[in-house]
Design a protein around this motif. Structure first.
Motif, PDB file in Angstrom:
ATOM      1  N   ALA A   1       6.825  -1.041  -4.593  1.00 57.02           N
ATOM      2  CA  ALA A   1       7.501  -0.137  -5.538  1.00 57.02           C
ATOM      3  C   ALA A   1       8.233   0.980  -4.801  1.00 57.02           C
ATOM      4  CB  ALA A   1       6.497   0.425  -6.540  1.00 57.02           C
ATOM      5  N   GLN A   2       8.955   0.623  -3.740  1.00 57.47           N
ATOM      6  CA  GLN A   2       9.602   1.638  -2.908  1.00 57.47           C
ATOM      7  C   GLN A   2      11.115   1.528  -2.837  1.00 57.47           C
ATOM      8  OE1 GLN A   2       8.005   4.360  -1.317  1.00 57.47           O
ATOM      9  NE2 GLN A   2       6.642   3.629  -2.906  1.00 57.47           N
ATOM     10  N   GLY A   3      11.718   0.618  -3.597  1.00 61.35           N
ATOM     11  CA  GLY A   3      13.167   0.452  -3.528  1.00 61.35           C
ATOM     12  C   GLY A   3      13.923   1.729  -3.823  1.00 61.35           C
ATOM     13  N   ALA A   4      13.605   2.385  -4.913  1.00 59.62           N
ATOM     14  CA  ALA A   4      14.295   3.628  -5.278  1.00 59.62           C
ATOM     15  C   ALA A   4      13.982   4.736  -4.279  1.00 59.62           C
ATOM     16  CB  ALA A   4      13.912   4.056  -6.692  1.00 59.62           C
ATOM     17  N   THR A   5      12.752   4.788  -3.825  1.00 59.25           N
ATOM     18  CA  THR A   5      12.370   5.818  -2.854  1.00 59.25           C
ATOM     19  C   THR A   5      13.139   5.647  -1.561  1.00 59.25           C
ATOM     20  OG1 THR A   5      10.166   5.969  -3.809  1.00 59.25           O
ATOM     21  CG2 THR A   5      10.438   6.793  -1.566  1.00 59.25           C
ATOM     22  N   MET A   6      13.270   4.402  -1.098  1.00 60.73           N
ATOM     23  CA  MET A   6      14.024   4.146   0.134  1.00 60.73           C
ATOM     24  C   MET A   6      15.484   4.554  -0.054  1.00 60.73           C
ATOM     25  SD  MET A   6      11.989   3.063   2.509  1.00 60.73           S
ATOM     26  CE  MET A   6      10.850   4.251   1.804  1.00 60.73           C
ATOM     27  N   ALA A   7      16.050   4.288  -1.219  1.00 62.35           N
ATOM     28  CA  ALA A   7      17.436   4.666  -1.478  1.00 62.35           C
ATOM     29  C   ALA A   7      17.608   6.188  -1.452  1.00 62.35           C
ATOM     30  CB  ALA A   7      17.895   4.111  -2.824  1.00 62.35           C
ATOM     31  N   ILE A   8      16.668   6.901  -2.027  1.00 60.74           N
ATOM     32  CA  ILE A   8      16.722   8.366  -2.026  1.00 60.74           C
ATOM     33  C   ILE A   8      16.575   8.900  -0.604  1.00 60.74           C
ATOM     34  CG2 ILE A   8      15.498  10.458  -2.759  1.00 60.74           C
ATOM     35  CD1 ILE A   8      14.871   8.861  -5.398  1.00 60.74           C
ATOM     36  N   GLU A   9      15.626   8.346   0.144  1.00 60.25           N
ATOM     37  CA  GLU A   9      15.459   8.771   1.529  1.00 60.25           C
ATOM     38  C   GLU A   9      16.716   8.462   2.338  1.00 60.25           C
ATOM     39  OE1 GLU A   9      11.968   7.174   3.406  1.00 60.25           O
ATOM     40  OE2 GLU A   9      10.620   8.060   1.929  1.00 60.25           O
ATOM     41  N   ASP A  10      17.280   7.264   2.137  1.00 65.54           N
ATOM     42  CA  ASP A  10      18.514   6.895   2.841  1.00 65.54           C
ATOM     43  C   ASP A  10      19.615   7.908   2.558  1.00 65.54           C
ATOM     44  OD1 ASP A  10      17.456   4.585   3.967  1.00 65.54           O
ATOM     45  OD2 ASP A  10      18.313   3.242   2.457  1.00 65.54           O
ATOM     46  N   ALA A  11      19.789   8.251   1.292  1.00 63.92           N
ATOM     47  CA  ALA A  11      20.840   9.194   0.908  1.00 63.92           C
ATOM     48  C   ALA A  11      20.640  10.545   1.578  1.00 63.92           C
ATOM     49  CB  ALA A  11      20.875   9.343  -0.607  1.00 63.92           C
ATOM     50  N   ARG A  12      19.396  11.007   1.611  1.00 66.25           N
ATOM     51  CA  ARG A  12      19.131  12.317   2.219  1.00 66.25           C
ATOM     52  C   ARG A  12      19.424  12.305   3.714  1.00 66.25           C
ATOM     53  NH1 ARG A  12      14.937  15.132   4.754  1.00 66.25           N
ATOM     54  NH2 ARG A  12      15.009  17.356   4.352  1.00 66.25           N
ATOM     55  N   VAL A  13      18.930  11.270   4.393  1.00 67.95           N
ATOM     56  CA  VAL A  13      19.144  11.200   5.842  1.00 67.95           C
ATOM     57  C   VAL A  13      20.629  11.040   6.154  1.00 67.95           C
ATOM     58  CG1 VAL A  13      18.673   9.836   7.925  1.00 67.95           C
ATOM     59  CG2 VAL A  13      16.820  10.352   6.329  1.00 67.95           C
TER      60      VAL A  13
ATOM     61  N   VAL B   1       8.401  -0.811   5.644  1.00 63.77           N
ATOM     62  CA  VAL B   1       8.265  -0.916   4.194  1.00 63.77           C
ATOM     63  C   VAL B   1       8.568  -2.344   3.741  1.00 63.77           C
ATOM     64  CG1 VAL B   1       9.187  -0.159   1.969  1.00 63.77           C
ATOM     65  CG2 VAL B   1       8.705   1.528   3.745  1.00 63.77           C
ATOM     66  N   GLN B   2       9.608  -2.941   4.301  1.00 65.30           N
ATOM     67  CA  GLN B   2       9.950  -4.316   3.939  1.00 65.30           C
ATOM     68  C   GLN B   2       8.824  -5.277   4.318  1.00 65.30           C
ATOM     69  OE1 GLN B   2      13.712  -5.191   5.742  1.00 65.30           O
ATOM     70  NE2 GLN B   2      14.821  -3.855   4.348  1.00 65.30           N
ATOM     71  N   ALA B   3       8.251  -5.106   5.501  1.00 65.90           N
ATOM     72  CA  ALA B   3       7.153  -5.979   5.934  1.00 65.90           C
ATOM     73  C   ALA B   3       5.931  -5.801   5.028  1.00 65.90           C
ATOM     74  CB  ALA B   3       6.795  -5.684   7.387  1.00 65.90           C
ATOM     75  N   GLY B   4       5.611  -4.567   4.679  1.00 66.90           N
ATOM     76  CA  GLY B   4       4.479  -4.318   3.777  1.00 66.90           C
ATOM     77  C   GLY B   4       4.719  -4.902   2.405  1.00 66.90           C
ATOM     78  N   SER B   5       5.934  -4.818   1.943  1.00 66.89           N
ATOM     79  CA  SER B   5       6.282  -5.379   0.643  1.00 66.89           C
ATOM     80  C   SER B   5       6.150  -6.904   0.662  1.00 66.89           C
ATOM     81  CB  SER B   5       7.696  -4.959   0.270  1.00 66.89           C
ATOM     82  OG  SER B   5       7.981  -5.344  -1.041  1.00 66.89           O
ATOM     83  N   ARG B   6       6.605  -7.527   1.747  1.00 67.51           N
ATOM     84  CA  ARG B   6       6.459  -8.993   1.871  1.00 67.51           C
ATOM     85  C   ARG B   6       4.983  -9.397   1.871  1.00 67.51           C
ATOM     86  NH1 ARG B   6      10.843  -8.513   5.265  1.00 67.51           N
ATOM     87  NH2 ARG B   6       9.534  -8.361   7.101  1.00 67.51           N
ATOM     88  N   ARG B   7       4.160  -8.642   2.611  1.00 63.90           N
ATOM     89  CA  ARG B   7       2.712  -8.956   2.644  1.00 63.90           C
ATOM     90  C   ARG B   7       2.103  -8.837   1.255  1.00 63.90           C
ATOM     91  NH1 ARG B   7       3.094  -6.062   7.369  1.00 63.90           N
ATOM     92  NH2 ARG B   7       2.285  -4.180   6.396  1.00 63.90           N
ATOM     93  N   ASN B   8       2.456  -7.771   0.538  1.00 64.85           N
ATOM     94  CA  ASN B   8       1.929  -7.621  -0.823  1.00 64.85           C
ATOM     95  C   ASN B   8       2.403  -8.753  -1.718  1.00 64.85           C
ATOM     96  OD1 ASN B   8       0.371  -5.400  -0.405  1.00 64.85           O
ATOM     97  ND2 ASN B   8       1.709  -3.969  -1.457  1.00 64.85           N
ATOM     98  N   GLY B   9       3.649  -9.170  -1.588  1.00 62.80           N
ATOM     99  CA  GLY B   9       4.161 -10.284  -2.376  1.00 62.80           C
ATOM    100  C   GLY B   9       3.370 -11.548  -2.126  1.00 62.80           C
ATOM    101  N   GLN B  10       3.023 -11.787  -0.865  1.00 58.16           N
ATOM    102  CA  GLN B  10       2.206 -12.958  -0.534  1.00 58.16           C
ATOM    103  C   GLN B  10       0.809 -12.826  -1.132  1.00 58.16           C
ATOM    104  OE1 GLN B  10       2.606 -12.792   3.712  1.00 58.16           O
ATOM    105  NE2 GLN B  10       4.565 -13.888   3.719  1.00 58.16           N
ATOM    106  N   ARG B  11       0.226 -11.646  -1.045  1.00 55.33           N
ATOM    107  CA  ARG B  11      -1.106 -11.423  -1.619  1.00 55.33           C
ATOM    108  C   ARG B  11      -1.102 -11.631  -3.131  1.00 55.33           C
ATOM    109  NH1 ARG B  11      -1.167  -6.255   1.413  1.00 55.33           N
ATOM    110  NH2 ARG B  11      -2.230  -6.705   3.353  1.00 55.33           N
ATOM    111  N   PHE B  12      -0.102 -11.066  -3.776  1.00 54.82           N
ATOM    112  CA  PHE B  12      -0.067 -11.070  -5.233  1.00 54.82           C
ATOM    113  C   PHE B  12       0.302 -12.428  -5.816  1.00 54.82           C
ATOM    114  CE2 PHE B  12       1.221  -6.311  -5.045  1.00 54.82           C
ATOM    115  CZ  PHE B  12      -0.064  -5.978  -4.664  1.00 54.82           C
ATOM    116  N   HIS B  13       0.856 -13.303  -4.996  1.00 54.95           N
ATOM    117  CA  HIS B  13       1.303 -14.598  -5.509  1.00 54.95           C
ATOM    118  C   HIS B  13       0.588 -15.757  -4.827  1.00 54.95           C
ATOM    119  CE1 HIS B  13       4.378 -12.967  -8.101  1.00 54.95           C
ATOM    120  NE2 HIS B  13       4.659 -12.109  -7.140  1.00 54.95           N
ATOM    121  N   GLN B  14      -0.683 -15.591  -4.567  1.00 63.37           N
ATOM    122  CA  GLN B  14      -1.461 -16.657  -3.949  1.00 63.37           C
ATOM    123  C   GLN B  14      -1.817 -17.749  -4.947  1.00 63.37           C
ATOM    124  OE1 GLN B  14      -4.829 -15.027  -1.887  1.00 63.37           O
ATOM    125  NE2 GLN B  14      -3.562 -13.941  -0.416  1.00 63.37           N
TER     126      GLN B  14
END
Length: 93
Positions: free
Chosen positions: A6-18, A47-60
């Protein structure tokens, strides 16, 4: 960015600030973009790697997929939260 942290919007906001910070610091746009990219690469990759791991966990495919996370949350909630400190406690440079 996959949605499993659940970090897509957060990453976009951080990207914009930086990016805004880098562009404000110089009139050299290519240099600002390189600086921005170098600054964001490690964090967004993590963040992308963590998201992929969670996707694998959640869709076993089994209802037991959530059991380890559920147990960790019940038995050691502070440890469960600490494992995500790198994500939620991040401070932008």
């Amino acid at each position: 960015m996959l949605p499993y942290l659940a970090q897509g919007a957060t990453m976009a906001i951080e990207d914009a600030r930086v990016l805004a910070h880098r562009l404000k610091a110089t009139d050299d746009v290519p240099r600002a973009l390189l600086s921005y990219s170098a600054t964001r690469r490690e964090r967004t990759a993590r963040v992308q790697a963590g998201s992929r791991r969670n996707g694998q966990r959640f869709h076993q495919g089994t209802s037991f997929a959530y059991l380890p996370l559920w147990l960790l949350g019940k038995l050691a909630p502070r440890r469960c939260h600490r494992r995500l400190d790198w994500l939620y406690g991040h401070r932008l440079p």
